[in-house]
Design a protein around this motif. Sequence first.
Motif, PDB file in Angstrom:
ATOM      1  N   GLN A  97       0.824  -1.214   0.000  1.00 52.12           N
ATOM      2  CA  GLN A  97       0.000   0.000   0.000  1.00 52.12           C
ATOM      3  C   GLN A  97       0.858   1.264   0.000  1.00 52.12           C
ATOM      4  O   GLN A  97       0.497   2.262  -0.627  1.00 52.12           O
ATOM      5  CB  GLN A  97      -0.936  -0.014   1.214  1.00 52.12           C
ATOM      6  N   ASN A  98       1.991   1.227   0.691  1.00 58.08           N
ATOM      7  CA  ASN A  98       2.907   2.363   0.673  1.00 58.08           C
ATOM      8  C   ASN A  98       3.428   2.615  -0.733  1.00 58.08           C
ATOM      9  O   ASN A  98       3.457   3.749  -1.208  1.00 58.08           O
ATOM     10  CB  ASN A  98       4.081   2.128   1.631  1.00 58.08           C
ATOM     11  N   ILE A  99       3.837   1.552  -1.415  1.00 57.94           N
ATOM     12  CA  ILE A  99       4.391   1.689  -2.771  1.00 57.94           C
ATOM     13  C   ILE A  99       3.325   2.202  -3.733  1.00 57.94           C
ATOM     14  O   ILE A  99       3.597   3.024  -4.618  1.00 57.94           O
ATOM     15  CB  ILE A  99       4.973   0.352  -3.261  1.00 57.94           C
ATOM     16  N   ALA A 100       2.084   1.735  -3.551  1.00 56.95           N
ATOM     17  CA  ALA A 100       0.997   2.085  -4.479  1.00 56.95           C
ATOM     18  C   ALA A 100       0.390   3.456  -4.190  1.00 56.95           C
ATOM     19  O   ALA A 100      -0.463   3.921  -4.955  1.00 56.95           O
ATOM     20  CB  ALA A 100      -0.094   1.016  -4.408  1.00 56.95           C
ATOM     21  N   PHE A 101       0.861   4.126  -3.131  1.00 53.60           N
ATOM     22  CA  PHE A 101       0.189   5.342  -2.675  1.00 53.60           C
ATOM     23  C   PHE A 101       0.060   6.405  -3.769  1.00 53.60           C
ATOM     24  O   PHE A 101      -0.965   7.077  -3.872  1.00 53.60           O
ATOM     25  CB  PHE A 101       0.930   5.925  -1.469  1.00 53.60           C
ATOM     26  N   GLY A 102       1.076   6.580  -4.593  1.00 58.67           N
ATOM     27  CA  GLY A 102       1.044   7.625  -5.609  1.00 58.67           C
ATOM     28  C   GLY A 102       0.566   7.167  -6.968  1.00 58.67           C
ATOM     29  O   GLY A 102       0.768   7.870  -7.975  1.00 58.67           O
ATOM     30  N   LEU A 103      -0.103   6.013  -7.028  1.00 62.80           N
ATOM     31  CA  LEU A 103      -0.507   5.445  -8.325  1.00 62.80           C
ATOM     32  C   LEU A 103      -2.014   5.499  -8.552  1.00 62.80           C
ATOM     33  O   LEU A 103      -2.544   4.757  -9.384  1.00 62.80           O
ATOM     34  CB  LEU A 103      -0.026   3.981  -8.412  1.00 62.80           C
ATOM     35  N   HIS A 104      -2.697   6.378  -7.842  1.00 61.88           N
ATOM     36  CA  HIS A 104      -4.168   6.401  -7.917  1.00 61.88           C
ATOM     37  C   HIS A 104      -4.681   6.751  -9.314  1.00 61.88           C
ATOM     38  O   HIS A 104      -5.831   6.450  -9.645  1.00 61.88           O
ATOM     39  CB  HIS A 104      -4.722   7.404  -6.897  1.00 61.88           C
ATOM     40  N   GLN A 105      -3.832   7.372 -10.128  1.00 63.15           N
ATOM     41  CA  GLN A 105      -4.282   7.745 -11.473  1.00 63.15           C
ATOM     42  C   GLN A 105      -4.299   6.550 -12.432  1.00 63.15           C
ATOM     43  O   GLN A 105      -4.853   6.642 -13.539  1.00 63.15           O
ATOM     44  CB  GLN A 105      -3.381   8.863 -12.054  1.00 63.15           C
ATOM     45  N   LEU A 106      -3.712   5.430 -12.009  1.00 65.89           N
ATOM     46  CA  LEU A 106      -3.670   4.228 -12.844  1.00 65.89           C
ATOM     47  C   LEU A 106      -4.842   3.308 -12.526  1.00 65.89           C
ATOM     48  O   LEU A 106      -5.431   3.369 -11.442  1.00 65.89           O
ATOM     49  CB  LEU A 106      -2.349   3.469 -12.619  1.00 65.89           C
ATOM     50  N   SER A 107      -5.158   2.448 -13.471  1.00 62.28           N
ATOM     51  CA  SER A 107      -6.192   1.431 -13.219  1.00 62.28           C
ATOM     52  C   SER A 107      -5.668   0.427 -12.200  1.00 62.28           C
ATOM     53  O   SER A 107      -4.460   0.359 -11.938  1.00 62.28           O
ATOM     54  CB  SER A 107      -6.536   0.709 -14.516  1.00 62.28           C
ATOM     55  N   GLN A 108      -6.560  -0.372 -11.626  1.00 62.99           N
ATOM     56  CA  GLN A 108      -6.162  -1.356 -10.629  1.00 62.99           C
ATOM     57  C   GLN A 108      -5.122  -2.329 -11.185  1.00 62.99           C
ATOM     58  O   GLN A 108      -4.146  -2.673 -10.518  1.00 62.99           O
ATOM     59  CB  GLN A 108      -7.390  -2.124 -10.128  1.00 62.99           C
ATOM     60  N   SER A 109      -5.316  -2.768 -12.420  1.00 65.78           N
ATOM     61  CA  SER A 109      -4.387  -3.732 -13.018  1.00 65.78           C
ATOM     62  C   SER A 109      -3.025  -3.087 -13.269  1.00 65.78           C
ATOM     63  O   SER A 109      -1.983  -3.716 -13.057  1.00 65.78           O
ATOM     64  CB  SER A 109      -4.950  -4.284 -14.328  1.00 65.78           C
TER      65      SER A 109
END
Length: 341
Positions: A96-108
């Motif tokens: 979740q920490n790594i993914a924190f700044g990726l909200h603009q991308l799709s889940q996949s």
Amino acid sequence: MLNLNSVAFSYGHQSVLDDISLNIETGQIACLLGPSGCGKSTLLRLIAGFEQPQNGEIRIAAKLVANNSHSIAPQNRQVGMLFQDLALFPHLSVTQNIAFGLHQLSQSEQQHRVDELLQLCRLQAFKSRYPHQLSGGQKQRVALARAMAPKPNLILLDEPFSSVETGLQSELVHEVKSMLQADQSTALWVTHSLDEAFAVADQMGVILGGKLLQWAKPQELYDQPAHPDVISFLNHANLISGDIKQDGSIETPLGCFVLNNQADFKTQDCAQIGVQKRQIHIHPAGTPNATIIQSVYQGGQYVLTAVLNNKDSIQLFHPSPVESGSQVHLKIEHESNFRGF
């Protein structure tokens, strides 16, 4: 990728940075060296967008991001930052920490990028853990992975290993360099550690008192320092005083040498040259020109401190100790043209 042109910044009437210009190419890892309080962290804040320069321009990927009348918000600069305190979110897992700044991308797309970084940073086995369950080195890799995740144009690293125990620092330096290179990242790395900078840098500079004294490739910075304060900061060479002769050479207690910048001293009577410690040796023959005042053992060799006949204090390496007070003849090996200061 990053271009600074005559950047200056002050807090009130106190100048912090003055006329800073440098360029970092895409894919390079660059290092800024300097002691605490020299302005290097402030420079990172300017690049990241947390402060605005009073003079000069900052461009990232050829785009103007800041000058004295214009500043793009930090979140719109495509800059990632690795802070001294890492600033991991304690309530989020590694994933979740790594993914924190990726909200603009799709889940996949998010999952693909996170998986890519978990593998690159060797964190697969820890992906469900929380920061308090990680070692210092593991936390460091998570923080780097989070900074790299959105594939920013530039990553800023502010003293990334200041809180890591000494024995782990060297290992982490090489790990982080490998991760940045594998992801083809462009980075500006700020540190006060010479070993750290020389281990990672494609380009590096020394900043002292808010001024960038030299910006060059590591070998050039080491072998051809452009300023006496660079020599003093790197602490690998001695500044030796001498008299300028009519032919433009400099006469010192260790000999007479040609200056490669003779034209700078046409109207001066004296100057200094920088001579690396490893270039100076004791010779059994010859008139004494120095007095040994200290011998200190330093891992396989001794560091001798000597006072020259002109009262300059210098250091050199020697395989054995020399008694304090000994009169010796010192000579420069591998003589070459020297730069005068």
